[in-house]
Motif scaffolding. Structure first.
Motif, PDB file in Angstrom:
ATOM      1  N   GLU A 344       0.813  -1.219   0.000  1.00 48.05           N
ATOM      2  CA  GLU A 344       0.000   0.000   0.000  1.00 48.05           C
ATOM      3  C   GLU A 344       0.847   1.269   0.000  1.00 48.05           C
ATOM      4  N   ASP A 345       2.136   1.153   0.333  1.00 45.22           N
ATOM      5  CA  ASP A 345       3.017   2.321   0.334  1.00 45.22           C
ATOM      6  C   ASP A 345       3.747   2.527  -0.987  1.00 45.22           C
ATOM      7  N   LEU A 346       3.600   1.597  -1.914  1.00 44.92           N
ATOM      8  CA  LEU A 346       4.244   1.734  -3.219  1.00 44.92           C
ATOM      9  C   LEU A 346       3.497   2.756  -4.075  1.00 44.92           C
ATOM     10  N   PRO A 347       4.201   3.466  -4.962  1.00 46.28           N
ATOM     11  CA  PRO A 347       3.494   4.301  -5.938  1.00 46.28           C
ATOM     12  C   PRO A 347       2.532   3.439  -6.761  1.00 46.28           C
ATOM     13  N   TYR A 348       1.465   4.049  -7.239  1.00 52.14           N
ATOM     14  CA  TYR A 348       0.475   3.315  -8.032  1.00 52.14           C
ATOM     15  C   TYR A 348       1.135   2.568  -9.183  1.00 52.14           C
ATOM     16  N   THR A 349       2.092   3.218  -9.841  1.00 52.88           N
ATOM     17  CA  THR A 349       2.741   2.624 -11.003  1.00 52.88           C
ATOM     18  C   THR A 349       3.659   1.462 -10.651  1.00 52.88           C
ATOM     19  N   ALA A 350       4.026   1.318  -9.372  1.00 52.21           N
ATOM     20  CA  ALA A 350       4.970   0.276  -8.963  1.00 52.21           C
ATOM     21  C   ALA A 350       4.296  -0.911  -8.280  1.00 52.21           C
ATOM     22  N   LYS A 351       3.005  -0.842  -8.050  1.00 51.41           N
ATOM     23  CA  LYS A 351       2.341  -1.948  -7.354  1.00 51.41           C
ATOM     24  C   LYS A 351       2.396  -3.213  -8.208  1.00 51.41           C
ATOM     25  N   PRO A 352       2.533  -4.377  -7.574  1.00 49.45           N
ATOM     26  CA  PRO A 352       2.572  -5.639  -8.337  1.00 49.45           C
ATOM     27  C   PRO A 352       1.351  -5.777  -9.245  1.00 49.45           C
ATOM     28  N   PHE A 353       1.565  -6.326 -10.429  1.00 52.92           N
ATOM     29  CA  PHE A 353       0.488  -6.437 -11.412  1.00 52.92           C
ATOM     30  C   PHE A 353      -0.470  -7.569 -11.048  1.00 52.92           C
ATOM     31  N   THR A 354      -1.731  -7.343 -11.330  1.00 50.89           N
ATOM     32  CA  THR A 354      -2.758  -8.356 -11.078  1.00 50.89           C
ATOM     33  C   THR A 354      -2.750  -9.394 -12.208  1.00 50.89           C
ATOM     34  N   LYS A 355      -3.441 -10.513 -11.984  1.00 51.68           N
ATOM     35  CA  LYS A 355      -3.554 -11.540 -13.027  1.00 51.68           C
ATOM     36  C   LYS A 355      -4.238 -10.976 -14.270  1.00 51.68           C
ATOM     37  N   GLU A 356      -5.232 -10.121 -14.048  1.00 47.62           N
ATOM     38  CA  GLU A 356      -5.943  -9.547 -15.184  1.00 47.62           C
ATOM     39  C   GLU A 356      -5.030  -8.631 -15.990  1.00 47.62           C
ATOM     40  N   GLU A 357      -4.230  -7.832 -15.324  1.00 44.34           N
ATOM     41  CA  GLU A 357      -3.290  -6.947 -16.037  1.00 44.34           C
ATOM     42  C   GLU A 357      -2.275  -7.765 -16.835  1.00 44.34           C
ATOM     43  N   LYS A 358      -1.824  -8.863 -16.253  1.00 41.29           N
ATOM     44  CA  LYS A 358      -0.870  -9.722 -16.963  1.00 41.29           C
ATOM     45  C   LYS A 358      -1.520 -10.378 -18.176  1.00 41.29           C
ATOM     46  N   ARG A 359      -2.790 -10.748 -18.054  1.00 42.69           N
ATOM     47  CA  ARG A 359      -3.514 -11.350 -19.180  1.00 42.69           C
ATOM     48  C   ARG A 359      -3.646 -10.358 -20.325  1.00 42.69           C
ATOM     49  N   ILE A 360      -3.986  -9.120 -19.990  1.00 42.59           N
ATOM     50  CA  ILE A 360      -4.112  -8.083 -21.021  1.00 42.59           C
ATOM     51  C   ILE A 360      -2.763  -7.841 -21.700  1.00 42.59           C
ATOM     52  N   ALA A 361      -1.692  -7.853 -20.902  1.00 41.96           N
ATOM     53  CA  ALA A 361      -0.352  -7.645 -21.461  1.00 41.96           C
ATOM     54  C   ALA A 361       0.013  -8.743 -22.450  1.00 41.96           C
ATOM     55  N   ARG A 362      -0.354  -9.982 -22.149  1.00 45.72           N
ATOM     56  CA  ARG A 362      -0.062 -11.086 -23.067  1.00 45.72           C
ATOM     57  C   ARG A 362      -0.827 -10.913 -24.386  1.00 45.72           C
ATOM     58  N   GLU A 363      -2.056 -10.423 -24.297  1.00 49.79           N
ATOM     59  CA  GLU A 363      -2.837 -10.185 -25.519  1.00 49.79           C
ATOM     60  C   GLU A 363      -2.188  -9.088 -26.362  1.00 49.79           C
ATOM     61  N   LEU A 364      -1.755  -8.012 -25.698  1.00 48.44           N
ATOM     62  CA  LEU A 364      -1.062  -6.936 -26.426  1.00 48.44           C
ATOM     63  C   LEU A 364       0.225  -7.440 -27.055  1.00 48.44           C
ATOM     64  N   ALA A 365       0.948  -8.276 -26.334  1.00 46.72           N
ATOM     65  CA  ALA A 365       2.197  -8.818 -26.855  1.00 46.72           C
ATOM     66  C   ALA A 365       1.952  -9.652 -28.104  1.00 46.72           C
ATOM     67  N   GLU A 366       0.911 -10.459 -28.072  1.00 51.37           N
ATOM     68  CA  GLU A 366       0.590 -11.296 -29.233  1.00 51.37           C
ATOM     69  C   GLU A 366       0.170 -10.442 -30.427  1.00 51.37           C
ATOM     70  N   GLU A 367      -0.586  -9.380 -30.147  1.00 50.11           N
ATOM     71  CA  GLU A 367      -1.061  -8.522 -31.229  1.00 50.11           C
ATOM     72  C   GLU A 367       0.075  -7.759 -31.903  1.00 50.11           C
ATOM     73  N   PHE A 368       1.053  -7.334 -31.105  1.00 50.36           N
ATOM     74  CA  PHE A 368       2.120  -6.491 -31.655  1.00 50.36           C
ATOM     75  C   PHE A 368       3.459  -7.204 -31.786  1.00 50.36           C
ATOM     76  N   GLY A 369       3.470  -8.497 -31.657  1.00 44.52           N
ATOM     77  CA  GLY A 369       4.679  -9.261 -31.939  1.00 44.52           C
ATOM     78  C   GLY A 369       5.757  -9.183 -30.883  1.00 44.52           C
ATOM     79  N   VAL A 370       5.384  -8.894 -29.636  1.00 47.05           N
ATOM     80  CA  VAL A 370       6.362  -8.902 -28.537  1.00 47.05           C
ATOM     81  C   VAL A 370       6.509 -10.332 -28.047  1.00 47.05           C
ATOM     82  N   LYS A 371       7.727 -10.871 -28.097  1.00 47.15           N
ATOM     83  CA  LYS A 371       7.932 -12.282 -27.803  1.00 47.15           C
ATOM     84  C   LYS A 371       7.719 -12.643 -26.339  1.00 47.15           C
ATOM     85  N   GLN A 372       8.070 -11.716 -25.452  1.00 48.43           N
ATOM     86  CA  GLN A 372       7.956 -12.053 -24.029  1.00 48.43           C
ATOM     87  C   GLN A 372       7.658 -10.803 -23.207  1.00 48.43           C
ATOM     88  N   VAL A 373       6.744 -10.933 -22.271  1.00 47.24           N
ATOM     89  CA  VAL A 373       6.446  -9.845 -21.328  1.00 47.24           C
ATOM     90  C   VAL A 373       7.287 -10.043 -20.077  1.00 47.24           C
TER      91      VAL A 373
END
Length: 454
Positions: A344-373
């Motif tokens: 709770e003391d971390l900046p908003y941008t530094a808080k650990p990512f949720t499962k949903e955020e990681k899922r969205i990141a994988r979709e973006l990676a697949e769409e734009f050809g990023v091999k690994q998140v």
């Protein structure tokens, strides 16, 4: 072979004798109720040894104001005697988990300070001189109440090197939820029983600051969130405890007393234990450099509450009980501390990512050809310096060195996955950043950080 003093026919002689070095069993738990004289000295005896993974339970004395009006304390604070940790060698790091912090003071006083120029040589925290008899570091006694109550025991002169220019007396509720500043009569009542209200430990020698009975702020309500302003390891050269950081440490550069240093010496020897970062609280982890054998873990300067920056220069110094668990990280060579705050003391941008955020990141990676998140975790690198700009550069440079990156890359990562936060004005900051698992593993920090945030 050791040198030993012996008595022969009533005369003391020096004699060299051979003796087997005694084996001292390391303890699982060490209870600390002893304090330094305000100087962190790597050559002074330490408490312990403490087992790697052991626990320190410390009864801490108030920092700042009490020691500042006690000339026999030569560093501005009164921290615990350092503890030797088994297996900690120079070039390692010590992980300190803050298990609990409990305020024991019923009341305290604080405020902005005004140095009394005729009462010190070079530095009012370090070299106090009685304006009456001229004695250095004179023993004092509290007589009466008010800002002239601390008297030299030799000549009876008011001897404090600091006065409060605007101050308050605050009392706390029994549950440790809130503090409230009180009026003149209540401040005077507290001052007449200062040690009891401050609950200063029996081995503390400081004059309680509540004796000054300041009451410029009345009826101010404040939320309590206790933390420790001093937590770290012993520097590799003797220095005043409040100066074990890059901002207050600048007072030592070319100073007219025995703790004088060059800028290079300060940078080499300091361990930045005096942070005043309000996120160093229960649940947080601090990873400290080891610059002397055994590390020398010490703690003190507990505060009842503080906003970022400690902009008044001082806050609510209190006595308290701290429980720490310490462990050694081998071959983790740090220039300064790393803080792992509560989530709770971390900046908003530094808080650990949720499962949903990681899922969205994988979709973006697949769409734009990023091999690994990247799989990343947050940490806060402490930086200190003469001002906030210098402290920020220090934090960024420490991060770049630790992870073998360019400062420019660290700047980018801190900007989009973390932030720069002020610990203490004028010169303590944290550079918080999300770092990839691969780099954390290479730096031997991954397991510790994953344990904090997994």
């Amino acid at each position: 072979m050791v040198n030993e003093l012996t008595s022969v026919n009533g005369e003391i002689t020096g004699e060299s004798v051979y003796r087997e070095k005694p084996v001292i069993q390391a303890a699982e738990t060490i209870f600390v109720n002893e304090f330094t004289d305000g100087v962190l000295n790597p050559n002074a005896p330490m408490l312990g040894p403490l087992k790697d993974g052991g626990t320190i339970i410390a009864n801490t004395a108030p920092g700042c104001w009490g020691p500042m009006i006690t000339p026999t304390i030569r560093g501005g604070h009164e921290v615990t005697k350092p503890v030797y940790v088994e297996g900690a060698e120079v070039g390692d790091a010590i992980v300190i988990q803050i298990k609990s912090i409990q305020v024991t003071s019923i009341a305290t006083s604080s405020g902005t300070d005004e140095a009394q120029n005729e009462r010190f040589i070079g530095d009012p925290f370090v070299k106090v001189k009685c304006p009456g008899c001229g004695k250095l570091h004179p023993p004092t006694i509290v007589q009466g109440i008010g800002q002239e109550s601390v008297k030299c025991m030799t000549c009876g002169t008011d001897t404090t090197p600091f006065k409060i220019s605007n101050g308050y007396t605050m009392t706390f509720n029994s549950k440790g939820d809130v503090g409230l500043t009180v009026g003149k009569e209540a401040a005077r009542r507290i001052a007449q029983d200062s040690k009891n209200y401050m609950r200063t430990p029996e081995n503390s020698v400081q004059n309680p600051i509540t004796s000054f009975a300041p009451s410029d702020l009345i009826g101010v309500l404040a939320r309590m969130r206790p933390f420790v302003g001093q937590l770290g390891t012993t520097p590799s050269k003797a220095m005043p405890d409040s100066h074990n950081a890059g901002d207050f440490g600048t007072f030592l550069i070319g100073a007219p007393h025995e703790f004088t240093m060059t800028e290079d010496e300060l940078n080499i020897h300091r361990t930045d234990g005096h942070m005043d970062i309000n996120r160093v609280r229960e649940g947080a982890v601090v990873i400290c450099p080891v610059k002397v054998p055994g590390g020398g873990v010490y703690v003190g300067d507990m505060h009842a509450m503080q906003g970022d920056g400690e902009i008044a220069g001082h806050t609510t110094d209190v006595s308290g009980i701290v429980q720490l668990q310490v462990s050694v990280l081998k071959k983790v060579n740090l220039d300064g501390p790393i803080l792992l705050p509560n989530v709770e003391d971390l900046p908003y941008t530094a808080k650990p990512f949720t499962k949903e955020e990681k899922r969205i990141a994988r979709e973006l990676a697949e769409e734009f050809g990023v091999k690994q998140v990247e799989e990343s975790f947050p940490l806060s690198i402490v930086g200190t310096g003469a001002n906030l700009n210098v402290a920020t550069e220090n934090a960024l440079e420490r991060a770049a060195k630790l992870f073998e990156l360019t400062v420019e890359e660290v700047r980018n990562r801190a900007t989009i996955t973390g932030g720069i936060e002020i610990g203490r004005h004028p010169g303590v900051v944290t550079a918080t950043v999300q770092m990839p698992k691969t780099l954390l593993k290479k730096a031997r920090l991954f397991k510790t950080i994953k344990r904090q945030y997994d």
